[in-house]
Design an enzyme around this catalytic site. Structure first.
Site, short mmCIF file in Angstrom:
data_model
loop_
_atom_site.label_atom_id
_atom_site.label_comp_id
_atom_site.label_asym_id
_atom_site.label_seq_id
_atom_site.Cartn_x
_atom_site.Cartn_y
_atom_site.Cartn_z
N ASP A 86 42.28 43.99 49.76
CA ASP A 86 42.67 42.74 50.41
C ASP A 86 42.77 42.91 51.92
O ASP A 86 42.50 41.98 52.66
CB ASP A 86 43.99 42.24 49.82
CG ASP A 86 43.85 41.91 48.35
OD1 ASP A 86 43.02 41.05 48.02
OD2 ASP A 86 44.52 42.55 47.52
N GLU A 105 45.09 50.24 39.40
CA GLU A 105 44.20 50.66 40.48
C GLU A 105 44.77 51.90 41.18
O GLU A 105 44.02 52.83 41.53
CB GLU A 105 44.03 49.53 41.50
CG GLU A 105 43.19 48.39 40.97
CD GLU A 105 43.15 47.18 41.89
OE1 GLU A 105 42.17 46.44 41.84
OE2 GLU A 105 44.11 46.97 42.65
#
Ligand code: 5RP
Length: 236
Positions: A86, A105
């Protein structure tokens, strides 16, 4: 060039880093999806790889497209993980978790020798924090955890809304059955201190600050694809 084309460009450069037989962590999100699509084409042509997905969403796409998958319990040490982000700063520190997969993740990236981040240039920031920081929390004690996060942030001079992520009228639930608080702190000058402070809160399962994980970022933009390795050291 539209955003999808940029994601495909970054993903295709990352695919060149994948060697036959690699144990490969496969990220989550729209950019990681493009990587999966390209990887699937290569697998279809006979390329061998052992994929470890970072989310049920990614696992679903891999199964659909025929990318061979293994649970991390069977493949606990990986050669490489390729994932989106992001935000990425010039020291390759990241904010991740916009797709809600940050815990898996981070576990997969942490088990990998190398993590390559793929993104379009809109994800590069001078300082982390414009993107609300996702914090994965245990549903038990949610209000207490939110207060503890607010207090920990304020000690570091940070403030902003801390919002429970929703999925329609219900809280968004991660693959691990946790909730996500999105913390809009604005700018995070000391990400390491915030990371440590959040890790010390019992109800916090994990947070989206990935510090020291990425070894390379492949960034696609209007002027081509750039590889970021260190601050100020960019190669085309
Ligand atoms: C999911 C993530 C994603 O990698 C991140 O949200 C970027 O997604 P996209 O490639 O769709 O912009 O961290 O938890």
């Amino acid at each position: 060039m539209d955003a999808r084309q940029l994601k495909i460009q970054a993903a295709s450069v990352a695919l060149e880093r994948v060697r036959p037989g690699m144990r490969l962590g496969i990220g989550t999100g729209s950019t990681a999806d493009e990587f999966v699509r390209l990887l699937a084409e290569k697998v279809g042509a006979g390329f061998e790889v052992q994929g470890v997905p970072t989310s049920e969403r990614t696992a679903g796409l891999c199964v659909e497209l025929g990318v061979p998958l293994f649970p991390i319990e069977e493949v606990p040490e990986l050669d490489l993980t390729v994932d989106g982000t992001d935000e990425v700063d010039r020291d390759l520190r990241l904010i991740k978790g916009g797709g809600g997969a940050l815990l898996r993740e981070k576990i997969v990236a942490g088990a990998s020798e190398k993590m390559i981040v793929i993104a379009d240039e809109s994800k590069i920031v001078d300082m982390l924090g414009q993107f609300p920081l996702p914090i994965e929390v245990n549903p038990f004690g949610l209000a207490a955890t939110r207060i503890a996060i607010d207090k920990a942030a304020s000690v570091l001079g940070l403030s902003g809304s801390i919002d429970l992520r929703m999925n329609g009228t219900m809280p968004f639930e991660t693959d691990g059955g946790h909730f996500i608080l999105d913390a809009s702190f604005g700018r995070i000058p000391n990400a390491e201190a915030l990371s440590n402070a959040l890790n010390a809160i019992p109800g916090v399962v994990e947070h989206g600050l990935f510090l020291g994980y990425a070894s390379e970022a492949i960034i696609a933009g209007s002027s081509g694809v750039k590889t970021m390795k260190n601050r100020g050291n960019q190669e085309i």
